[in-house]
Enzyme design. Structure first.
Site, short mmCIF file in Angstrom:
data_model
loop_
_atom_site.label_atom_id
_atom_site.label_comp_id
_atom_site.label_asym_id
_atom_site.label_seq_id
_atom_site.Cartn_x
_atom_site.Cartn_y
_atom_site.Cartn_z
N HIS A 93 11.29 7.00 38.27
CA HIS A 93 10.50 8.11 37.73
C HIS A 93 11.49 9.11 37.11
O HIS A 93 11.84 10.12 37.75
CB HIS A 93 9.70 8.77 38.86
CG HIS A 93 8.69 9.76 38.41
ND1 HIS A 93 7.45 9.86 38.97
CD2 HIS A 93 8.72 10.72 37.44
CE1 HIS A 93 6.76 10.82 38.39
NE2 HIS A 93 7.52 11.36 37.45
N GLU A 145 7.73 5.42 35.63
CA GLU A 145 6.69 6.43 35.83
C GLU A 145 7.09 7.73 35.13
O GLU A 145 8.28 8.04 35.07
CB GLU A 145 6.55 6.76 37.32
CG GLU A 145 6.24 5.57 38.19
CD GLU A 145 6.03 5.99 39.65
OE1 GLU A 145 5.23 5.33 40.31
OE2 GLU A 145 6.66 6.95 40.11
N HIS A 184 2.92 6.67 46.96
CA HIS A 184 3.33 8.03 47.36
C HIS A 184 3.19 8.17 48.88
O HIS A 184 2.09 8.17 49.41
CB HIS A 184 2.55 9.15 46.66
CG HIS A 184 3.34 10.44 46.68
ND1 HIS A 184 4.12 10.85 45.62
CD2 HIS A 184 3.52 11.37 47.65
CE1 HIS A 184 4.72 11.99 45.92
NE2 HIS A 184 4.37 12.32 47.16
C1 LIG Z 1 4.29 8.96 41.02
C2 LIG Z 1 4.67 9.19 42.38
O1 LIG Z 1 3.92 9.23 43.24
C3 LIG Z 1 5.95 9.39 42.85
O2 LIG Z 1 5.97 9.18 44.14
C4 LIG Z 1 7.18 9.62 42.35
O3 LIG Z 1 7.66 8.60 41.59
C5 LIG Z 1 8.17 10.16 43.28
O4 LIG Z 1 8.95 10.98 42.55
P1 LIG Z 1 10.14 11.75 43.25
O5 LIG Z 1 11.06 10.71 43.77
O6 LIG Z 1 10.73 12.57 42.16
O7 LIG Z 1 9.56 12.57 44.36
N1 LIG Z 2 4.50 5.68 42.64
C1 LIG Z 2 4.95 6.06 43.90
C2 LIG Z 2 6.37 5.77 44.07
O1 LIG Z 2 6.97 5.20 43.21
C3 LIG Z 2 7.09 6.12 45.29
O2 LIG Z 2 6.60 7.22 45.96
P1 LIG Z 2 7.34 7.64 47.32
O3 LIG Z 2 7.32 6.43 48.21
O4 LIG Z 2 8.74 8.02 46.95
O5 LIG Z 2 6.53 8.77 47.86
#
Ligand SMILES: CC(=O)[C@@H](O)[C@H](O)COP(=O)(O)O
Ligand SMILES: NCC(=O)COP(=O)(O)O
Length: 239
Positions: free
Chosen positions: A43, A70, A190
């Site tokens: 992301h 993402e 997440h």
């Molecule tokens: C889209 C999503 O839910 C994410 O969990 C994300 O990719 C986490 O990003 P961070 O690692 O920046 O918290």
């Molecule tokens: N799309 C969710 C992700 O990539 C990971 O979320 P998290 O496990 O870091 O909360």
């Protein structure tokens, strides 16, 4: 079968703390795939607090499973994704200064905007997924955008799992049923963890993929990366 895509943002967070190359994001991606990970998720945020633009390009030839990028579809993000051509792009409406993703799309309000962007990715042969709160009424509008999948935003499930897992999963189940009816594939992510994953994967119908980072990398500190990835795969196995 539900695929495990490992989010490696946190490897980059640790690396960036010292500004060098340790731990290596590319090596982590290679190892995770060797250990059985079925995808790599990143992301890249505009401030490059963890994954950088360079990481995105460095990872592309090394991800031999499924590359999932993402992000909030600002023009620079769209251009980068179209250039890199991952297997999947997941659109997340997070503010640039958000600590982490904290909401899904209002697909009714942003239907036209999403439709336009999704068409661009689809024309480039990139699968699209929309980050969505567990609200069944938004699924119809998600389908109208032309997206291939939704990604269920699972923070609320994770938060409430220990106190009442049946209640915590109910809106997710209802949203998944609606997604199945509208022909949308279902991803989720997440705050999923070794503790809460199995019940989620066993309950949600046709869950195609989970992306997991924060808990997985944290657990790997104690369990080792290989053991942790394999423990997640066991949670997802149906036998
Ligand atoms: C889209 C999503 O839910 C994410 O969990 C994300 O990719 C986490 O990003 P961070 O690692 O920046 O918290
Ligand atoms: N799309 C969710 C992700 O990539 C990971 O979320 P998290 O496990 O870091 O909360």
């Amino acid at each position: 079968m539900t695929k495990l895509s490992v989010n490696i943002n946190k490897i980059a967070t640790l690396r960036n703390a010292r500004g060098g190359e340790t731990p290596s994001v590319t090596e982590a991606a290679i190892k995770i795939q060797e250990f059985g990970g079925q995808g790599i998720t990143i992301h890249p945020r505009p401030d490059e607090r963890h994954i950088t633009r360079k990481d995105v390009y460095d990872l592309k030839p090394l991800v031999t499973t499924e590359f999932n990028i993402e992000g909030n579809p600002h023009q620079s993000f769209i251009d980068m994704v179209l250039d890199v051509k991952p297997e999947q792009v997941t659109l997340v409406p997070d503010a640039d200064d958000a600590i982490t993703s904290n909401a899904g799309w209002d697909t009714k309000k942003h239907q036209d905007y999403l439709t336009e962007i999704i068409a661009e990715f689809k024309n480039a042969g990139i699968r699209t997924s929309i980050f969505l709160d567990p609200l069944p009424e938004l699924v119809e509008y998600a389908a109208k955008t032309g997206a291939d999948r939704i990604e269920l935003y699972t923070e609320a499930y994770a938060k409430n799992y220990l106190s009442n897992k049946e209640q915590a999963i109910k809106p997710y189940y209802d949203t998944a049923v609606a997604a199945n009816e509208f022909g949308l594939g279902i991803n989720a992510g997440h705050d999923l963890s070794l503790e809460n994953l199995k019940y989620f994967a066993d309950t949600i119908p046709n869950l195609l993929e989970v992306s997991i980072g924060h808990a997985l990398i944290s657990e790997a500190l104690y369990m080792g990366l290989e053991n942790t990835v394999q423990s997640y795969l066991k949670r997802l196995a149906k036998w």
